[in-house]
Enzyme design. Structure first.
Site, mmCIF file in Angstrom:
data_model
loop_
_atom_site.group_PDB
_atom_site.id
_atom_site.type_symbol
_atom_site.label_atom_id
_atom_site.label_comp_id
_atom_site.label_asym_id
_atom_site.label_seq_id
_atom_site.Cartn_x
_atom_site.Cartn_y
_atom_site.Cartn_z
ATOM 1 N N ASP A 1 37.165 46.486 48.853
ATOM 2 C CA ASP A 1 37.886 45.564 49.726
ATOM 3 C C ASP A 1 39.387 45.800 49.635
ATOM 4 O O ASP A 1 40.150 45.306 50.464
ATOM 5 C CB ASP A 1 37.610 44.122 49.298
ATOM 6 C CG ASP A 1 38.140 43.864 47.892
ATOM 7 O OD1 ASP A 1 37.642 44.512 46.950
ATOM 8 O OD2 ASP A 1 39.072 43.055 47.731
ATOM 9 N N ASP B 1 37.160 47.576 39.803
ATOM 10 C CA ASP B 1 38.420 46.904 39.494
ATOM 11 C C ASP B 1 39.555 47.802 39.984
ATOM 12 O O ASP B 1 39.633 48.967 39.598
ATOM 13 C CB ASP B 1 38.510 46.699 37.979
ATOM 14 C CG ASP B 1 39.731 45.905 37.550
ATOM 15 O OD1 ASP B 1 40.741 45.906 38.281
ATOM 16 O OD2 ASP B 1 39.672 45.294 36.471
ATOM 17 N N ASP C 1 27.672 50.665 33.314
ATOM 18 C CA ASP C 1 28.669 49.602 33.236
ATOM 19 C C ASP C 1 28.944 49.328 31.762
ATOM 20 O O ASP C 1 28.106 49.620 30.901
ATOM 21 C CB ASP C 1 28.161 48.336 33.929
ATOM 22 C CG ASP C 1 29.288 47.423 34.374
ATOM 23 O OD1 ASP C 1 29.552 47.353 35.587
ATOM 24 O OD2 ASP C 1 29.921 46.778 33.512
ATOM 25 N N GLU D 1 25.447 55.058 39.919
ATOM 26 C CA GLU D 1 26.316 53.995 40.410
ATOM 27 C C GLU D 1 27.232 53.640 39.246
ATOM 28 O O GLU D 1 26.786 53.058 38.261
ATOM 29 C CB GLU D 1 25.529 52.775 40.873
ATOM 30 C CG GLU D 1 26.440 51.683 41.447
ATOM 31 C CD GLU D 1 25.725 50.394 41.806
ATOM 32 O OE1 GLU D 1 26.377 49.499 42.370
ATOM 33 O OE2 GLU D 1 24.513 50.263 41.497
#
EC number: 2.1.1.33
Length: 221
Positions: A156, A120, A71, A46
């Protein structure tokens, strides 16, 4: 708040399932993740995992796979790392790194799947090379995965999503079975998410924002 942050930093320094630059074994498992997990199960990433909702959620549902969340922010990785320890997940790991450095942690063909969850969007053209669903990163994913490796992408942001669809028309990527929807929660593809939602996703849904989703598979080079 400062005390809580310090406690989390200390956790990250000491816990075994989180790899960060200060640790001697930071890049020790490149090509050898089967040694860390003590099995030969598929490795699924991920990228830009944030609080690692998919890493931990999928790991709990599919113990036959190994999941690694990546991350740049250690404070985010603390959440997935600590939850894994608390719930007894032994098929997760976490790496703090810039994602353009993925190939420093995995050998070609070592990764079987990649989830990109609400990255982002990097809207400025000057940031295009930093988009996790852009051509630069798709080529990195391509090198890390064998034929049959799958990529899953949720966002989104419609502009980013449509840009990603355009990127995937690049013939050098050699993909197949591209499936997508602009409204995941009105799509049969929702069943593939097993009720897992990221923090960002919950916020967007509460605002009435539609969620875009796609998946595809790499062909042999």
């Amino acid at each position: 708040m400062a005390r809580k942050k310090l406690m989390r930093f200390k956790w990250n320094e000491e816990v075994h399932n989180l790899f960060q630059p200060e640790k001697e074994n930071y890049k020790a498992y490149k090509g050898k993740w089967h040694e860390y997990f003590k099995n030969d199960n598929p490795v699924i990433l991920e990228v830009g995992c944030g609080r690692a909702e998919y890493t931990t959620g999928l790991a709990a549902l599919f113990p036959e796979n190994n999941y690694i969340g990546l991350d740049i922010k250690g404070a985010r990785l603390w959440k997935g790392s600590s939850l894994s320890i608390e719930t007894g997940l032994t098929n997760t790991a976490f790496i703090r790194t810039k994602l353009q450095n993925l190939e420093e942690f995995f050998e070609p063909g070592e990764v079987k799947g990649i989830w990109i969850t609400f990255p982002d969007p990097k809207p400025r053209e000057s940031e295009a090379k930093l988009r996790l669903s852009g051509l630069r990163f798709m080529n990195i994913y391509r090198r890390l995965m064998p034929a049959g490796g799958k990529v899953f992408f949720k966002t989104d942001n419609r502009v980013l999503f449509d840009h990603t669809l355009e990127v995937l028309t690049d013939q050098t990527l050699k993909i197949k079975d591209l499936v997508f929807t602009h409204d995941l929660y009105q799509s049969p593809l929702l069943a593939e998410h097993y009720g897992i939602q990221t923090t960002y996703e919950k916020t967007y849904l509460n605002q009435g924002v539609q969620i875009n989703y796609l998946k595809f598979e790499f062909l042999p080079l």
